[in-house]
Design an enzyme around this catalytic site. Structure first.
Site, PDB file in Angstrom:
ATOM      1  N   SER A 112      37.722  19.309 -45.948  1.00 42.14           N
ATOM      2  CA  SER A 112      37.168  18.618 -44.783  1.00 42.14           C
ATOM      3  C   SER A 112      36.653  19.625 -43.765  1.00 42.14           C
ATOM      4  O   SER A 112      36.923  20.823 -43.869  1.00 42.14           O
ATOM      5  CB  SER A 112      38.229  17.725 -44.127  1.00 42.14           C
ATOM      6  OG  SER A 112      39.214  18.514 -43.490  1.00 42.14           O
ATOM      7  N   SER A 132      37.304  20.020 -40.464  1.00 35.89           N
ATOM      8  CA  SER A 132      38.010  20.088 -39.184  1.00 35.89           C
ATOM      9  C   SER A 132      38.058  21.486 -38.580  1.00 35.89           C
ATOM     10  O   SER A 132      38.294  21.630 -37.386  1.00 35.89           O
ATOM     11  CB  SER A 132      39.441  19.561 -39.351  1.00 35.89           C
ATOM     12  OG  SER A 132      40.210  20.432 -40.159  1.00 35.89           O
ATOM     13  N   LYS A 184      45.216  24.061 -39.753  1.00 34.35           N
ATOM     14  CA  LYS A 184      44.705  24.040 -38.379  1.00 34.35           C
ATOM     15  C   LYS A 184      45.001  25.381 -37.718  1.00 34.35           C
ATOM     16  O   LYS A 184      45.663  26.246 -38.267  1.00 34.35           O
ATOM     17  CB  LYS A 184      45.372  22.919 -37.563  1.00 34.35           C
ATOM     18  CG  LYS A 184      45.308  21.536 -38.175  1.00 34.35           C
ATOM     19  CD  LYS A 184      43.919  20.932 -38.174  1.00 34.35           C
ATOM     20  CE  LYS A 184      43.926  19.561 -38.831  1.00 34.35           C
ATOM     21  NZ  LYS A 184      42.555  18.993 -38.932  1.00 34.35           N
ATOM     22  N   SER A 214      38.435  16.530 -35.775  1.00 37.21           N
ATOM     23  CA  SER A 214      39.694  17.071 -36.276  1.00 37.21           C
ATOM     24  C   SER A 214      40.848  16.141 -35.943  1.00 37.21           C
ATOM     25  O   SER A 214      41.073  15.794 -34.778  1.00 37.21           O
ATOM     26  CB  SER A 214      39.960  18.462 -35.677  1.00 37.21           C
ATOM     27  OG  SER A 214      41.224  18.945 -36.076  1.00 37.21           O
TER      28      SER A 214
END
Length: 256
Positions: free
Chosen positions: A47, A49, A110, A202
């Site tokens: 993804s 993010s 993250k 995100s």
């Protein structure tokens, strides 16, 4: 008689060769398991993010030893022990893989922005830590895909965290989207506040229904290097497309 003797010798030799092959395979699997559990683990990015730092189609290695070891360092998350051993806390600015606290099984990646005891808030698209705005400098737009997979240029910034770590962030929807203005988050002891660099795309600690505060025990490893990268519209197994689809300039890039 001679034929019987010869056949017996061949059989013993064949069985010995098969056993040696099995031992080599088992040893290789054990070595791979040890490396994956204690040293390095590969992940791919599905993804966006962490755009622009990490792109969809990036493949990277994380170091398992950077934060020590917990039950989540072991494949399957077997509850062999509690807490962490040889633990070293994540630093602000690290990009880390962790098990989301909502199910303790799904891998998320993250950036660490908030440490235990910090107060974190977004105000007008600007990150605030302990009541102070984080330095943010406007640079050239970043070209990415919108929700309809169309190429679009979005605002890009260099953000410098209080410990001096600088990295790029983008604001795809400007500075007034849903997560650009939040309440103050007070990070509990033993937990960390995680955010994506793609601030408007995100799911992270700002949303406690998806991620929330991340316990130290849930950290798996620190992202270190991109070892392979391929355009998100292609697939790694399509080797014949590599000359055009591999992002050669991203191979063996250190992650910051």
């Amino acid at each position: 008689m001679a034929r019987a003797d010869m056949g017996g010798k061949t059989k013993v030799k064949d069985e010995g060769g098969l056993w040696e092959t099995i031992k080599v395979i088992v040893q290789a699997l054990l070595i791979a398991l040890v490396i994956r559990t204690l040293l390095f683990q590969p992940f791919n990015i599905p993804s966006g993010s962490l755009i622009p730092t990490l792109l969809v189609g990036d493949y990277l290695f994380t170091t398992k030893y950077s934060y020590g070891y917990s039950r989540y360092s072991i494949p399957g998350g077997l509850p062999l022990f509690q807490g962490r051993v040889w633990g070293a806390e994540p630093k602000r600015g690290d990009i880390a893989v962790f098990k989301t606290p909502k199910d303790n099984s799904t891998d998320f990646i993250k950036r660490v922005v908030g440490l235990p005891g910090d107060e974190v808030q977004m105000v007008g698209g600007i990150l605030h830590i302990n009541g102070k705005p984080v330095q943010r400098k406007r640079i050239e737009d970043f070209v990415t895909s919108d929700l309809y997979n169309r190429q679009t240029a979005v605002p890009q910034y260099i953000e410098t965290l209080p410990n001096g770590v600088s990295h790029r962030v983008i604001e795809a929807d400007g500075d007034n989207s849903y997560w650009d203005n939040t309440n103050v988050y007070k990070v509990p002891p033993g937990h960390f506040f995680m955010m994506g660099d793609n601030r408007d795309r995100s799911a992270d600690s700002r949303d406690d229904t998806v991620v929330g505060y991340v316990p130290f025990e849930n950290f798996v490893g620190r992202a270190e290097i991109i070892f392979f990268s391929i355009d998100e519209r292609s697939s790694a197994w399509k080797i014949w497309d590599w000359p055009w689809s591999v992002r050669w300039n991203r191979l063996f890039t250190v992650i910051r």
